[in-house]
Design an enzyme around this catalytic site. Sequence first.
Site, PDB file in Angstrom:
ATOM      1  N   HIS A 129       0.873  -1.175   0.000  1.00 35.41           N
ATOM      2  CA  HIS A 129       0.000   0.000   0.000  1.00 35.41           C
ATOM      3  C   HIS A 129       0.912   1.228   0.000  1.00 35.41           C
ATOM      4  O   HIS A 129       2.018   1.177   0.537  1.00 35.41           O
ATOM      5  CB  HIS A 129      -0.830  -0.053   1.283  1.00 35.41           C
ATOM      6  N   ASP A 206       3.222  -4.827   7.799  1.00 36.47           N
ATOM      7  CA  ASP A 206       1.981  -4.046   7.794  1.00 36.47           C
ATOM      8  C   ASP A 206       0.820  -5.053   7.829  1.00 36.47           C
ATOM      9  O   ASP A 206       0.542  -5.741   6.854  1.00 36.47           O
ATOM     10  CB  ASP A 206       1.965  -3.191   6.518  1.00 36.47           C
ATOM     11  N   LYS A 232     -10.446  -1.243  10.132  1.00 39.00           N
ATOM     12  CA  LYS A 232     -10.547  -2.411   9.237  1.00 39.00           C
ATOM     13  C   LYS A 232     -10.805  -3.681  10.047  1.00 39.00           C
ATOM     14  O   LYS A 232     -10.864  -4.777   9.507  1.00 39.00           O
ATOM     15  CB  LYS A 232      -9.253  -2.578   8.437  1.00 39.00           C
ATOM     16  N   CYS A 371      -4.637   2.423  -3.659  1.00 38.54           N
ATOM     17  CA  CYS A 371      -3.373   2.907  -3.077  1.00 38.54           C
ATOM     18  C   CYS A 371      -2.254   1.898  -3.297  1.00 38.54           C
ATOM     19  O   CYS A 371      -1.425   1.660  -2.399  1.00 38.54           O
ATOM     20  CB  CYS A 371      -3.525   3.217  -1.588  1.00 38.54           C
TER      21      CYS A 371
HETATM   22  N1  PLP Z   1      -1.725  -0.890   4.594  1.00 41.02           N
HETATM   23  C1  PLP Z   1      -2.642  -1.637   3.977  1.00 41.02           C
HETATM   24  C2  PLP Z   1      -2.281  -3.001   3.492  1.00 41.02           C
HETATM   25  C3  PLP Z   1      -3.926  -1.129   3.790  1.00 41.02           C
HETATM   26  O1  PLP Z   1      -4.846  -1.860   3.178  1.00 41.02           O
HETATM   27  C4  PLP Z   1      -4.232   0.175   4.256  1.00 41.02           C
HETATM   28  C5  PLP Z   1      -5.558   0.777   4.011  1.00 41.02           C
HETATM   29  O2  PLP Z   1      -6.255   0.420   3.081  1.00 41.02           O
HETATM   30  C6  PLP Z   1      -3.242   0.890   4.911  1.00 41.02           C
HETATM   31  C7  PLP Z   1      -2.003   0.333   5.065  1.00 41.02           C
HETATM   32  C8  PLP Z   1      -3.499   2.261   5.449  1.00 41.02           C
HETATM   33  O3  PLP Z   1      -4.349   2.168   6.542  1.00 41.02           O
HETATM   34  P1  PLP Z   1      -4.946   3.471   7.242  1.00 41.02           P
HETATM   35  O4  PLP Z   1      -5.543   4.288   6.142  1.00 41.02           O
HETATM   36  O5  PLP Z   1      -5.971   2.927   8.174  1.00 41.02           O
HETATM   37  O6  PLP Z   1      -3.835   4.153   7.933  1.00 41.02           O
END
Ligand code: PLP
Length: 413
Positions: A129, A206, A232, A371
């Site tokens: 991401h 992550d 999430k 993203c």
């Molecule tokens: N990492 C992954 C794999 C994600 O799917 C997301 C959000 O879609 C994020 C990081 C970013 O998360 P947040 O927007 O809750 O900080």
Amino acid sequence: MANFSDLLLDVCRVRRDFPILDREVHGKPLVYLDNAATSQTPRQVIEVFDDYYGRYNANIHRGLHTLADEATAAFEGTRETVRAFLNAAETREIVFTRGTTEAINLVVNAWGRANLGPGDEVLVSRLEHHSNIVPWQLLARELGFTIKVIPVDERGVLDQAAYRDLFTERTRLVAVNHVSNAFGTRNPVAEMARVAHEHGARILVDGAQAAPHQTLDVRAIDADFYTFSGHKAYGPTGAGVLYGKAELLEAMPPWQGGGEMIKTVSFEAPTTFADIPHKFEAGTPAIAEVIALGRALEWVSEIGLELIGAWEGRLLEHATEGVQRIEGLRILGTAPDKVGVLSFVVDGAHAQDIGLLIDQLGVAIRTGHHCAQPLLSSFGVDATCRASFAAYNTPEEVDVFVDGLERVVAMLR
Ligand code: PLP
């Protein structure tokens, strides 16, 4: 059709916990399949806000009065809930953040600034991401270290041989997600951590897309850092988690300065900092949100993560089977080990148009680059449609989605 009968998940009961699932969209029952972006929230979590603001709203840690004590106890109680959820060794390894993005930025800025310099290397997977890419790029621009990319194959699986070959004596850290948000690939993070440690490198995992779908064990993975977001995992927005091994957090300088993160402040002598985790929690945190996140993780544990993961796996199987009948549909992300994420493109129908039209049928899916532009561009697309599943989704909803998709695609061609 995938068989659901052997799974002991009472989905009707689960759904009763989610008031939002009773609503209609464009006159149709809501079919919510955008769970990888944000999952819905059970009433037990929503009730935390009423309870907190109605009974014991107060700033934490500093107060000597009853309300402050109660708020502090609930907030710090969540730290223990999160510790148990991640199987971390100690509560002081749990830092509360606004979410995954902030947790990664904390590691990049606190650990990265102290440990990276010109000539050093950070390995970042192509599955990431943007939040696990851009913070590293920003710091690399400033400090002059190099980012090397762990490649993926045509199924969206990280190439483990190429990964091992990327290491040099300058490799300092590996940044990889536990589960890909765009394709659903589950990465072998324990094995990747073993390889990283063999080379003296650290690993940041992550876990944003893993947290609500499988049992987690940061010690079994041997992750140096692990991150996830409350929203999430059936929790609220504004609360997330950074896990870090105690010795690493202790050695890291603070990131943000302010109240709560200090021991003593002086103009005449050096300011000293609080012990971990408070050293990384400057200012008033999102108190109600953190307490609600704790309630969400309890809710998840009451249902059982194994069961949730198995249920979503069957939904994925059912959906994957269903969409095969749509001519010209191509699934992106065909890893043998996947969570409940179905990403696809359809010849002659743009993802954006599919998303807009299927919404008219009450079906919420996500369309776009998720993203993950570097990943999508390596597959020659700029957008996909993505349906992602949660514990409250049903096989019947998958049927509504597949039938709707078929209708929408026919209209667009
Ligand atoms: N990492 C992954 C794999 C994600 O799917 C997301 C959000 O879609 C994020 C990081 C970013 O998360 P947040 O927007 O809750 O900080």
